[in-house]
Design an enzyme around this catalytic site. Sequence first.
Site, mmCIF file in Angstrom:
data_model
loop_
_atom_site.group_PDB
_atom_site.id
_atom_site.type_symbol
_atom_site.label_atom_id
_atom_site.label_comp_id
_atom_site.label_asym_id
_atom_site.label_seq_id
_atom_site.Cartn_x
_atom_site.Cartn_y
_atom_site.Cartn_z
ATOM 1 N N CYS A 1 2.711 0.294 4.872
ATOM 2 C CA CYS A 1 1.596 0.370 3.926
ATOM 3 C C CYS A 1 1.508 -0.931 3.114
ATOM 4 C CB CYS A 1 1.708 1.609 3.052
ATOM 5 S SG CYS A 1 0.147 1.998 2.196
ATOM 6 N N HIS B 1 1.537 5.548 7.102
ATOM 7 C CA HIS B 1 2.872 5.954 6.663
ATOM 8 C C HIS B 1 3.580 6.722 7.780
ATOM 9 C CE1 HIS B 1 2.697 4.976 2.326
ATOM 10 N NE2 HIS B 1 1.393 5.167 2.476
ATOM 11 N N GLU C 1 6.563 7.785 7.778
ATOM 12 C CA GLU C 1 7.417 8.802 7.155
ATOM 13 C C GLU C 1 6.627 10.038 6.729
ATOM 14 O OE1 GLU C 1 5.777 6.633 3.645
ATOM 15 O OE2 GLU C 1 6.325 6.121 5.719
#
EC number: 4.3.2.10
Length: 209
Positions: A79, A180, A182
Amino acid sequence: MIAIIDYGMGNIRSVEQALKYIGAEHIVTSDKEEILRSDGVILPGVGAFPKAMEVLEERDLVCVLKEVCDIGKPLLGICLGMQLLFERSEELKGCSGLGLLPGEIRKLKVSYKIPHMGWNELRKEREFPLWNGLVDGSFVYYVHSYYADCPDEIVCGVSDYGMQVPGFVAKGNVFGAQFHPEKSGEIGMQILKNFQGVVEAWKSSRLSI
């Protein structure tokens, strides 16, 4: 060992939890020696580009990240962390970046809602290690208002949001994800496993020297 750089502006906990989930050995740190001893580095980030660069400079992390790049250690920006890898951003009054990737960070120029937030399809532009095991057109999670205006040859995956948004970028040992991983479910976990594989391969190559 993967070093997650803690400079006070990253989505540290979610990245750390994701690495725990895939069983990747890691450390959260801002210490130069620990970063340089690691086998791979993740630079997360949320917030404003100029403030992030200011903090990295204050903590003497700019030179560390450039050294990481120079020695060939795998580096993944996520990001804002991806955006910081580029030469410059037009955010606020403009600011120089790390200069590890060619290009400039610009405001999204779309009629859609900004920030671009939510799930979007990621289309393959070219092969690179972080695509391993992924299906072209997989959905990943974005939260951003700026995009990388960069050469086509470093763009490995794109998403559509009223324009083509580079989602995956790479040059040599430097990788970036505008989305993202994650927060992208099992697809994101596979991406982080792929980065873990790149890190392990680099570590093995160093041990064999």
